[in-house]
Enzyme design. Structure first.
Site, PDB file in Angstrom:
ATOM      1  N   LYS A  81       0.799  -1.232   0.000  1.00  0.00           N
ATOM      2  CA  LYS A  81       0.000   0.000   0.000  1.00  0.00           C
ATOM      3  C   LYS A  81       0.834   1.286   0.000  1.00  0.00           C
ATOM      4  O   LYS A  81       0.356   2.325  -0.435  1.00  0.00           O
ATOM      5  CB  LYS A  81      -0.942   0.007   1.206  1.00  0.00           C
ATOM      6  CG  LYS A  81      -2.094  -0.983   1.092  1.00  0.00           C
ATOM      7  CD  LYS A  81      -3.019  -0.850   2.289  1.00  0.00           C
ATOM      8  CE  LYS A  81      -4.231  -1.736   2.133  1.00  0.00           C
ATOM      9  NZ  LYS A  81      -5.227  -1.493   3.193  1.00  0.00           N
ATOM     10  N   ASP A 118     -10.133   3.112   2.277  1.00  0.00           N
ATOM     11  CA  ASP A 118     -10.297   2.454   3.588  1.00  0.00           C
ATOM     12  C   ASP A 118     -11.015   3.365   4.584  1.00  0.00           C
ATOM     13  O   ASP A 118     -11.855   2.907   5.361  1.00  0.00           O
ATOM     14  CB  ASP A 118      -8.932   2.046   4.164  1.00  0.00           C
ATOM     15  CG  ASP A 118      -8.397   0.770   3.520  1.00  0.00           C
ATOM     16  OD1 ASP A 118      -9.208  -0.026   3.001  1.00  0.00           O
ATOM     17  OD2 ASP A 118      -7.161   0.571   3.543  1.00  0.00           O
ATOM     18  N   ALA A 145      -1.596   0.992  15.655  1.00  0.00           N
ATOM     19  CA  ALA A 145      -0.953   2.082  14.902  1.00  0.00           C
ATOM     20  C   ALA A 145      -0.287   1.511  13.654  1.00  0.00           C
ATOM     21  O   ALA A 145       0.780   1.962  13.236  1.00  0.00           O
ATOM     22  CB  ALA A 145       0.054   2.813  15.797  1.00  0.00           C
ATOM     23  N   GLY A 147      -1.032  -0.081   9.476  1.00  0.00           N
ATOM     24  CA  GLY A 147      -1.506   0.511   8.229  1.00  0.00           C
ATOM     25  C   GLY A 147      -2.976   0.900   8.299  1.00  0.00           C
ATOM     26  O   GLY A 147      -3.358   1.996   7.879  1.00  0.00           O
ATOM     27  N   ALA A 148      -3.803   0.004   8.824  1.00  0.00           N
ATOM     28  CA  ALA A 148      -5.244   0.284   8.858  1.00  0.00           C
ATOM     29  C   ALA A 148      -5.547   1.455   9.790  1.00  0.00           C
ATOM     30  O   ALA A 148      -6.461   2.239   9.535  1.00  0.00           O
ATOM     31  CB  ALA A 148      -5.996  -0.967   9.298  1.00  0.00           C
ATOM     32  N   ILE A 237     -12.324  -3.792  13.361  1.00  0.00           N
ATOM     33  CA  ILE A 237     -12.182  -3.875  11.898  1.00  0.00           C
ATOM     34  C   ILE A 237     -11.649  -5.228  11.434  1.00  0.00           C
ATOM     35  O   ILE A 237     -11.594  -5.491  10.236  1.00  0.00           O
ATOM     36  CB  ILE A 237     -11.338  -2.714  11.317  1.00  0.00           C
ATOM     37  CG1 ILE A 237      -9.855  -2.873  11.653  1.00  0.00           C
ATOM     38  CG2 ILE A 237     -11.862  -1.362  11.784  1.00  0.00           C
ATOM     39  CD1 ILE A 237      -8.978  -2.040  10.736  1.00  0.00           C
TER      40      ILE A 237
HETATM   41  N1  LIG Z   1     -12.149  -4.374   7.637  1.00  0.00           N
HETATM   42  C1  LIG Z   1     -11.290  -3.939   6.729  1.00  0.00           C
HETATM   43  O1  LIG Z   1     -11.642  -3.495   5.637  1.00  0.00           O
HETATM   44  C2  LIG Z   1      -9.830  -3.952   7.072  1.00  0.00           C
HETATM   45  C3  LIG Z   1      -8.917  -3.180   6.333  1.00  0.00           C
HETATM   46  C4  LIG Z   1      -7.567  -3.220   6.677  1.00  0.00           C
HETATM   47  C5  LIG Z   1      -7.148  -4.040   7.730  1.00  0.00           C
HETATM   48  N2  LIG Z   1      -8.077  -4.774   8.422  1.00  0.00           N
HETATM   49  C6  LIG Z   1      -7.652  -5.625   9.545  1.00  0.00           C
HETATM   50  O2  LIG Z   1      -7.015  -4.809  10.504  1.00  0.00           O
HETATM   51  C7  LIG Z   1      -6.003  -5.527  11.182  1.00  0.00           C
HETATM   52  C8  LIG Z   1      -4.696  -4.733  11.151  1.00  0.00           C
HETATM   53  O3  LIG Z   1      -4.277  -4.576   9.805  1.00  0.00           O
HETATM   54  P1  LIG Z   1      -3.027  -3.634   9.434  1.00  0.00           P
HETATM   55  O4  LIG Z   1      -2.950  -3.640   7.961  1.00  0.00           O
HETATM   56  O5  LIG Z   1      -3.116  -2.352  10.141  1.00  0.00           O
HETATM   57  O6  LIG Z   1      -1.816  -4.493  10.049  1.00  0.00           O
HETATM   58  P2  LIG Z   1      -0.381  -3.955  10.514  1.00  0.00           P
HETATM   59  O7  LIG Z   1       0.007  -2.754   9.753  1.00  0.00           O
HETATM   60  O8  LIG Z   1       0.491  -5.158  10.500  1.00  0.00           O
HETATM   61  O9  LIG Z   1      -0.604  -3.496  12.045  1.00  0.00           O
HETATM   62  C9  LIG Z   1      -0.845  -4.465  13.059  1.00  0.00           C
HETATM   63  C10 LIG Z   1      -1.242  -3.756  14.347  1.00  0.00           C
HETATM   64  O10 LIG Z   1      -1.586  -4.771  15.330  1.00  0.00           O
HETATM   65  C11 LIG Z   1      -0.734  -4.624  16.469  1.00  0.00           C
HETATM   66  N3  LIG Z   1      -0.414  -5.937  17.033  1.00  0.00           N
HETATM   67  C12 LIG Z   1      -0.078  -7.059  16.346  1.00  0.00           C
HETATM   68  N4  LIG Z   1       0.161  -8.080  17.219  1.00  0.00           N
HETATM   69  C13 LIG Z   1      -0.010  -7.566  18.467  1.00  0.00           C
HETATM   70  C14 LIG Z   1       0.083  -8.114  19.780  1.00  0.00           C
HETATM   71  N5  LIG Z   1       0.412  -9.409  19.990  1.00  0.00           N
HETATM   72  N6  LIG Z   1      -0.187  -7.306  20.837  1.00  0.00           N
HETATM   73  C15 LIG Z   1      -0.535  -6.000  20.652  1.00  0.00           C
HETATM   74  N7  LIG Z   1      -0.646  -5.439  19.431  1.00  0.00           N
HETATM   75  C16 LIG Z   1      -0.391  -6.210  18.350  1.00  0.00           C
HETATM   76  C17 LIG Z   1       0.500  -3.936  15.961  1.00  0.00           C
HETATM   77  O11 LIG Z   1       1.175  -3.332  17.047  1.00  0.00           O
HETATM   78  P3  LIG Z   1       2.767  -3.048  16.976  1.00  0.00           P
HETATM   79  O12 LIG Z   1       2.901  -1.732  16.237  1.00  0.00           O
HETATM   80  O13 LIG Z   1       3.174  -2.992  18.390  1.00  0.00           O
HETATM   81  O14 LIG Z   1       3.365  -4.199  16.221  1.00  0.00           O
HETATM   82  C18 LIG Z   1      -0.110  -2.923  14.982  1.00  0.00           C
HETATM   83  O15 LIG Z   1      -0.674  -1.839  15.665  1.00  0.00           O
HETATM   84  C19 LIG Z   1      -5.926  -6.891  10.483  1.00  0.00           C
HETATM   85  O16 LIG Z   1      -6.681  -7.825  11.226  1.00  0.00           O
HETATM   86  C20 LIG Z   1      -6.588  -6.639   9.147  1.00  0.00           C
HETATM   87  O17 LIG Z   1      -7.202  -7.790   8.608  1.00  0.00           O
HETATM   88  C21 LIG Z   1      -9.395  -4.740   8.124  1.00  0.00           C
END
Ligand SMILES: NC(=O)c1ccc[n+]([C@@H]2O[C@H](COP(=O)([O-])OP(=O)(O)OC[C@H]3O[C@@H](n4cnc5c(N)ncnc54)[C@H](OP(=O)(O)O)[C@@H]3O)[C@@H](O)[C@H]2O)c1
Length: 293
Positions: A81, A118, A145, A147-148, A237
């Site tokens: 992205k 998004d 914090a 991507g989403a 989400i």
């Molecule tokens: N509904 C929709 O349309 C939509 C769109 C986009 C994403 N999503 C969903 O949103 C979620 C996040 O996506 P993303 O793209 O933002 O992923 P990402 O960029 O990898 O970010 C992951 C986030 O989760 C946190 N995290 C991961 N493991 C953790 C743990 N064990 N304890 C505490 N915090 C933890 C990370 O914290 P750290 O910074 O500390 O690693 C970070 O804030 C996914 O489940 C994805 O499927 C949904």
């Protein structure tokens, strides 16, 4: 056959778009766009395109979209992205603000525009699930914090939230986003500590989980909801599963709950309308079709 040849064979000369990621097998996007193609009687195709997270692979994608007459554009998911942005001809201001592109639209002159839907998807799902929730009515808590979170925070601040409490396991990432999205009008993005998250729910009108906690294969989000006002909306989400442990706990306390599928479906509207020229709406039938897929 290469993934490009497979996609071209599936499209069979018809206008097409695809979800691009690494990996893409798990994506629900073909099901959600496939539903609209059928519903709207559009003779087009929406496929999957695995593209490696390397600059030459992204350059090849851009060249493919430009030289293929029936290619209309694509969606982008992890991890592309941000990396796609310098390779596109134009970035829509909304995508600049969020700092990521999830939709690429080929223009009539063959150039490629990057957009981000998004935030639109998130807000549309929130408004659909909690039509009387008002951004200006009080503090909001956002967990995560990644991507989403960028799209969610940017959209909530644009919508007029007076105070956003941002909480992430890695606090430095939250501080970065707090700086990036802080409005210049005095409203606050307060970055709080991860182990203080339960205490930060006091007085909130909305709690949003943007972490991957609760997602299939991940541990559940460990959060005591006792301090959250009963009238607060809880929005997770994560969409696999739809009923995360957070939403189950919130529902048991009587909160209005919003799952991640609505955001996913609504974000798809922008791309579909641009690629295939038909206005579409999210419906219960589409939800069922995507869930079944
Ligand atoms: N509904 C929709 O349309 C939509 C769109 C986009 C994403 N999503 C969903 O949103 C979620 C996040 O996506 P993303 O793209 O933002 O992923 P990402 O960029 O990898 O970010 C992951 C986030 O989760 C946190 N995290 C991961 N493991 C953790 C743990 N064990 N304890 C505490 N915090 C933890 C990370 O914290 P750290 O910074 O500390 O690693 C970070 O804030 C996914 O489940 C994805 O499927 C949904």
């Amino acid at each position: 056959m290469s993934p490009y040849e497979t996609l071209l064979a599936e499209a069979h000369g018809r206008p097409f778009a695809a979800i691009v990621g690494w990996p893409v097998e798990h994506s629900r996007s073909p099901a959600l766009h496939g539903f609209w193609l059928k519903q709207q009687n559009v003779d087009g195709h929406y496929g999957r395109l695995p593209v490696e997270p390397k600059r030459p692979a992204l350059e090849a994608l851009v060249a493919f979209l430009k030289r293929t007459p029936n290619a209309r554009g694509c969606n982008l998911t992890l991890p592309h992205k941000i990396d796609i942005m310098p390779l596109l001809d134009r970035i829509h201001p909304e995508a600049v603000r969020i700092g990521a592109v999830n939709t690429v639209i080929k223009q009539a002159d063959g150039s490629l525009e990057g957009r981000n839907s998004d935030g639109f998807g998130f807000l549309s799902a929130l408004q659909e699930g909690a039509p009387d929730w008002r951004a200006a009515s009080g503090p909001v808590v956002v967990l995560g914090a990644g991507g989403a979170a960028r799209a969610v925070i940017s959209t909530l601040m644009q919508a007029g939230v007076p105070e956003l409490r941002l909480i992430n396991r890695t606090q430095s990432s939250a501080i970065d986003l707090g700086v990036a999205f802080a409005p210049k009008d005095g409203r606050r993005i307060a970055v709080e500590r991860w182990d203080e998250r339960a205490a930060m729910l006091d007085g909130a009108t909305l709690l949003v989980n943007t972490t991957s906690l609760g997602m299939k294969g991940q541990p559940p989000l460990d959060l005591d909801l006792t301090g959250l006002p009963r009238g607060a909306v809880v929005d997770d989400i994560v969409y696999i599963p739809l009923e995360t442990p957070l939403l189950a706990a919130a529902r048991a306390r009587g909160h209005r709950c919003i799952d991640g599928l609505g955001m996913l479906l609504h974000q798809g509207r922008m791309g579909f309308e641009a690629w295939f020229g038909r206005k579409v709406a999210v419906s219960a039938e589409q939800r069922q079709a995507v869930m079944a897929a």
